[in-house]
Design an enzyme around this catalytic site. Sequence first.
Site, PDB file in Angstrom:
ATOM      1  N   TYR A 160       0.824  -1.223   0.000  1.00  0.00           N
ATOM      2  CA  TYR A 160       0.000   0.000   0.000  1.00  0.00           C
ATOM      3  C   TYR A 160       0.852   1.263   0.000  1.00  0.00           C
ATOM      4  O   TYR A 160       0.325   2.363  -0.175  1.00  0.00           O
ATOM      5  CB  TYR A 160      -0.969   0.002   1.196  1.00  0.00           C
ATOM      6  CG  TYR A 160      -2.024  -1.053   1.014  1.00  0.00           C
ATOM      7  CD1 TYR A 160      -1.689  -2.400   1.117  1.00  0.00           C
ATOM      8  CD2 TYR A 160      -3.330  -0.730   0.697  1.00  0.00           C
ATOM      9  CE1 TYR A 160      -2.622  -3.391   0.906  1.00  0.00           C
ATOM     10  CE2 TYR A 160      -4.277  -1.715   0.487  1.00  0.00           C
ATOM     11  CZ  TYR A 160      -3.914  -3.038   0.592  1.00  0.00           C
ATOM     12  OH  TYR A 160      -4.844  -4.028   0.371  1.00  0.00           O
ATOM     13  N   LYS A 237       2.148 -14.909   5.242  1.00  0.00           N
ATOM     14  CA  LYS A 237       2.476 -15.891   4.199  1.00  0.00           C
ATOM     15  C   LYS A 237       4.003 -16.061   4.226  1.00  0.00           C
ATOM     16  O   LYS A 237       4.708 -15.932   3.218  1.00  0.00           O
ATOM     17  CB  LYS A 237       1.971 -15.370   2.841  1.00  0.00           C
ATOM     18  CG  LYS A 237       2.056 -16.370   1.708  1.00  0.00           C
ATOM     19  CD  LYS A 237       1.034 -17.487   1.791  1.00  0.00           C
ATOM     20  CE  LYS A 237       1.264 -18.496   0.678  1.00  0.00           C
ATOM     21  NZ  LYS A 237       0.495 -19.727   0.848  1.00  0.00           N
ATOM     22  N   ASP A 338      -3.358 -18.261   3.762  1.00  0.00           N
ATOM     23  CA  ASP A 338      -4.383 -19.015   3.032  1.00  0.00           C
ATOM     24  C   ASP A 338      -5.148 -19.936   3.982  1.00  0.00           C
ATOM     25  O   ASP A 338      -6.362 -20.091   3.891  1.00  0.00           O
ATOM     26  CB  ASP A 338      -3.807 -19.790   1.838  1.00  0.00           C
ATOM     27  CG  ASP A 338      -2.442 -20.409   2.096  1.00  0.00           C
ATOM     28  OD1 ASP A 338      -1.945 -20.280   3.233  1.00  0.00           O
ATOM     29  OD2 ASP A 338      -1.879 -21.025   1.187  1.00  0.00           O
ATOM     30  N   ASP A 362      -6.692  -6.572   4.422  1.00  0.00           N
ATOM     31  CA  ASP A 362      -7.687  -6.043   3.484  1.00  0.00           C
ATOM     32  C   ASP A 362      -8.559  -7.194   2.973  1.00  0.00           C
ATOM     33  O   ASP A 362      -9.794  -7.144   3.018  1.00  0.00           O
ATOM     34  CB  ASP A 362      -6.950  -5.342   2.334  1.00  0.00           C
ATOM     35  CG  ASP A 362      -7.857  -4.498   1.474  1.00  0.00           C
ATOM     36  OD1 ASP A 362      -9.083  -4.536   1.671  1.00  0.00           O
ATOM     37  OD2 ASP A 362      -7.347  -3.784   0.583  1.00  0.00           O
TER      38      ASP A 362
HETATM   39  O1  LIG Z   1      -8.667   2.627  -0.963  1.00  0.00           O
HETATM   40  C1  LIG Z   1      -9.250   1.832  -1.674  1.00  0.00           C
HETATM   41  O2  LIG Z   1      -9.754   2.144  -2.752  1.00  0.00           O
HETATM   42  C2  LIG Z   1      -9.423   0.407  -1.229  1.00  0.00           C
HETATM   43  C3  LIG Z   1      -9.011   0.192   0.185  1.00  0.00           C
HETATM   44  C4  LIG Z   1      -9.564  -1.022   0.767  1.00  0.00           C
HETATM   45  O3  LIG Z   1     -10.056  -1.918   0.095  1.00  0.00           O
HETATM   46  C5  LIG Z   1      -9.555  -1.179   2.202  1.00  0.00           C
HETATM   47  O4  LIG Z   1      -8.898  -0.441   2.913  1.00  0.00           O
HETATM   48  O5  LIG Z   1     -10.238  -2.101   2.686  1.00  0.00           O
HETATM   49 MG   LIG Z   2     -10.781  -3.563   1.281  1.00  0.00          MG
END
Ligand SMILES: O=C(O)CCC(=O)C(=O)O
Ligand SMILES: [Mg+2]
Length: 473
Positions: A160, A237, A338, A362
């Site tokens: 990210y 993982k 997983d 996420d």
């Molecule tokens: O920032 C986004 O567009 C997606 C972020 C995301 O899926 C989340 O933080 O759960």
């Molecule tokens: Mg998300």
Amino acid sequence: MYDKITPPTTGAKITFKNGEPVVPENPIIPFIQGDGTGIDIWPATEKVLDAAVAKAYKGQRKISWFRVYAGDEACDLYGTYQYLPQDTLTAIEEYGVAIKGPLTTPVGGGIRSLNVALRQIFDLYTCVRPCRYYAGTPSPHKTPEKLDVIIYRENTEDIYLGIEWKQGSEIGDRLIKFLNEELIPATPEHGKKQIPLDAGIGIKPISKTGSQRLVRRAIKHALLLPKNKQQVTLVHKGNIMKYTEGAFRDWGYELATSEFRNETVTERESWILGNKEKNANLSLEENARMIDPGFDSLTPEKKAQIVKEVETTLNTIWESHGNGKWKEKIMVNDRIADSIFQQIQTRPDEYSILATMNLNGDYLSDAAAAIVGGLGMGPGANIGDSCAIFEATHGTAPKHAGLDRINPGSVILSGVMMLEFMGWQEAADLVKKGLGDAIANSQVTYDLARLMEPPVEPLKCSEFADAIIKHFG
Ligand SMILES: O=C(O)CCC(=O)C(=O)O
Ligand SMILES: [Mg+2]
Ligand SMILES: NC(=O)C1=CN([C@@H]2O[C@H](COP(=O)(O)OP(=O)(O)OC[C@H]3O[C@@H](n4cnc5c(N)ncnc54)[C@H](OP(=O)(O)O)[C@@H]3O)[C@@H](O)[C@H]2O)C=CC1
């Protein structure tokens, strides 16, 4: 100080002391309505939260909402490409606690995520996403009530960070050449591997500091839970990505067994202690064989290492953790990513706090929300040491935007998390009761209505908010 927005004329700032919010009776709280279904969800959320605060505190407490802008509506007000105006950042910094609807991120090009940017700008390093079941919620899962987990997701690094190079770009090509010709050959463990010349390249940084501050928060939360939920599972993982995901696991254990030595026991330590408790005469090697099923086929060095682990564990914590005392400690274990996706479905009641890196968290938070009713039931909080922004797990759900049909439950429950963070528990409890009773009475939006058997007539988004308020009692 502000270019195009004006703070409310009544109310005061939330400040932070030692990482904890200091909340006045009439806090000013900035909110971002959000793109897509934000237009439906935010008014419903504001109505429910205001009604709960009014009922719980009879006018003694009140939130002064401060509308700030991000995403498409910010561009409308501030001009082209002004997706995250300085006004918005100044307001969040000044008032410390904010709540937001979802913001759009284009796929494959265009701007990078505004949601991620907010987390990084304010160093909101902990993303907390609880997934618990409200009785009566329809679910594709047979026993959704068994899932009661809180995902603690590292929120600022991993992929990210967004450091990547497009396939065919000049720097991307230079980087591949540098890796193929210099760095990979200089690293014997990589052998003759080469990166395909037509690859895009992304960087995945996982730091010790980032991992440990996340796990620290997860353990502190576990300490507040009932004994049977005092468990932190490190999700990774690490079998494939040893120096990023594997390191996350190792740093997590390191933190647990140094900063929280008296409060925690690792799963392997619990096996070692338990084996000795069952048989006081067990040799170190027999104990090692019992904790590692493949022990006999290991190299002598590896065997010696495990025997040493048993010896060190018994020498250092038998006194404090032995004779069953470890059963009173927070259990810290780890699971491969997983595997945890299937385990939250097959053995949901075996997990409590799941500490994850950014990407795994996420994915996992959408999957866990699905078990307890779907993305309309997935709240969240982004928390740092001097700022917090509350937001749902889901995105903008654009196909439902402006139709007054989407489930506002996730942002409303994010508001509940915000009230709890502020110490306004009475108001938070009212919302939870109202939402729970509305669902139990089959007063639900389309997403839950379609799962019910027999299906029920769905409420609109705004009607669901009204139903929650009616059920405050
Ligand atoms: O920032 C986004 O567009 C997606 C972020 C995301 O899926 C989340 O933080 O759960
Ligand atoms: Mg998300
Ligand atoms: N923090 C944030 O602001 C986030 C932003 N995003 C962004 O949102 C945009 C859309 O992303 P997308 O992948 O479609 O994911 P979304 O989470 O927005 O929606 C996917 C599907 O999930 C269901 N859903 C989502 N929210 C709700 C809700 N409140 N109530 C009921 N069902 C819901 C809907 O399913 P169905 O239609 O089957 O009913 C919806 O079509 C993207 O630009 C993405 O980057 C994504 C995640 C987080």
